[in-house]
Design a protein around this motif. Structure first.
Motif, short mmCIF file in Angstrom:
data_model
loop_
_atom_site.label_atom_id
_atom_site.label_comp_id
_atom_site.label_asym_id
_atom_site.label_seq_id
_atom_site.Cartn_x
_atom_site.Cartn_y
_atom_site.Cartn_z
N ASN A 321 0.86 -1.18 0.00
CA ASN A 321 0.00 0.00 0.00
C ASN A 321 0.90 1.23 0.00
OD1 ASN A 321 -2.25 1.63 0.11
ND2 ASN A 321 -3.19 0.53 1.82
N LYS A 324 0.16 5.00 0.98
CA LYS A 324 -0.47 5.26 2.28
C LYS A 324 0.48 4.94 3.44
CE LYS A 324 -4.49 6.40 0.53
NZ LYS A 324 -5.02 7.79 0.70
N LYS A 337 -3.70 5.05 5.59
CA LYS A 337 -4.59 3.95 5.20
C LYS A 337 -6.01 4.19 5.71
CE LYS A 337 -0.97 0.41 5.25
NZ LYS A 337 -0.44 -0.77 5.98
#
Length: 348
Positions: A321, A324, A337
């Protein structure tokens, strides 16, 4: 980056400074704490907070040293870019010019290996609108770093840098109106543009004793693992690793730079696109993993500006991810996130 507080007059406030206290007007927050001063914020303060003093963070001496290091990188990269441009404008590659390319490759390798600010310069500045000369130096530098992270020996690293510096030589043989076109290019123009890798290869293949890996790296840097690349449309293991590395560096610098036809993307978008291209089977997955982990290690600890203007430090990155990260702002943690509306807009 270590910071200390400083009380300054509004007229001394500069774009890029960071507020260390809220700025209040009539019991209303005009500008929050830990906010990166932009041109628009500066204008707002001049209008609504004239003649006042403001608490800001001022960098300590260590950051002056970092800025000096970044300047050294920019000067060195410009010198190599100018030298490459001089060589390319000779209109041919011969024994003399390949010897010069080799010399600049060695100089660049030594500079990259001894300067910790190279990667920061590549990420923050990209190659701007120079899609040939500065781009070639950036791609050579990124390729060197990938090779280093892969455990390459000095000979393989030299071949990587050498091939990278020459990978886009063929663009100098293509109409500048296509290279510098601001509007979307047509299919016919794209077909012409795609010939640059073959033009580069044809220019070097006749050189006596040219290393085969270098020549193939130049020819095949636009090939993709799934066969969607050019000029041959080959797949997977048929593409030499040197070409796969140059491909990753080439894509990253193109996304991470301003061009006449587009603006550079936000800091983590280039990384995300590299990851997506590897998942789709276009760029080599293992090499992309090496590249991404190397860059994520760099990003941890860097100071960033968030889309709400707040300034913080990256404390954790997740390769699954990338856009984030976990940010420390003052004494609070912000997990992007969960904070869906916040993004990182700038690396300081």
């Amino acid at each position: 980056m270590e910071l200390n507080k400083k009380y300054i007059n509004l007229e001394d406030l500069k774009v890029g400074m960071i507020t260390s206290k809220e700025i209040m007007v009539d019991n209303t927050v005009l500008v929050g704490k830990n906010i990166y001063i932009t041109e628009s914020i500066l204008n707002k303060l001049i209008q609504f907070y004239p003649g006042k003093q403001i608490w800001v963070y001022a960098p300590k001496e260590i950051n002056h040293k970092e800025m000096e290091e970044l300047k050294k990188v920019q000067i060195e990269f410009k010198a190599v870019s100018d030298s490459i441009k001089d060589i390319f404008t000779e209109n041919s590659i011969n024994l003399k010019t390949t010897s010069e390319i080799s010399k600049y490759s060695v100089e660049l390798e030594k500079f990259i290996s001894s300067n910790k600010s190279v990667l920061k310069n590549l990420i923050i500045n990209g190659s701007n609108e120079d899609s040939i000369y500065t781009h070639s130096v950036n791609v050579a530098s990124l390729s060197y770093l990938i090779g280093k992270w892969q455990g390459y020996d000095n000979k393989k690293l030299h071949n990587l840098v050498y091939a990278s510096l020459l990978h886009d030589f063929g663009k100098t043989k293509i109409d500048e109106n296509i290279i510098n076109k601001k509007e979307p290019i047509t299919k016919d123009e794209y077909d012409i543009l795609k010939t640059h890798s073959s033009l580069s290869y044809n220019a070097v293949k006749a050189i006596p004793y040219i290393n085969r890996d270098i020549a193939l790296g130049i020819l095949l840097h636009h090939e993709r693992n799934d066969g969607s690349g050019y000029p041959l449309g080959i797949t997977g293991d048929k593409i030499p690793e040197i070409a796969k590395i140059i491909a990753i560096a080439d894509v990253f610098d193109a996304i991470n730079s301003n061009r006449v036809y587009k603006k550079k993307k936000q800091p983590f978008e280039a990384l995300q696109e590299i990851k997506e291209e590897s998942i789709k089977g276009k760029l080599d997955y293992a090499l992309c993993d090496t590249f991404l982990k190397g860059l994520l290690n760099f990003y941890v600890g860097q100071e960033v500006v968030l889309s709400n203007g707040e300034v913080g430090r990256i404390v954790q990155m997740d390769i699954n991810n990338i856009s984030k990260p976990l940010i420390l702002c003052d004494e609070k943690f912000i997990d992007l996130k969960t904070e869906k509306d916040l993004t990182v807009t700038k690396i300081l």
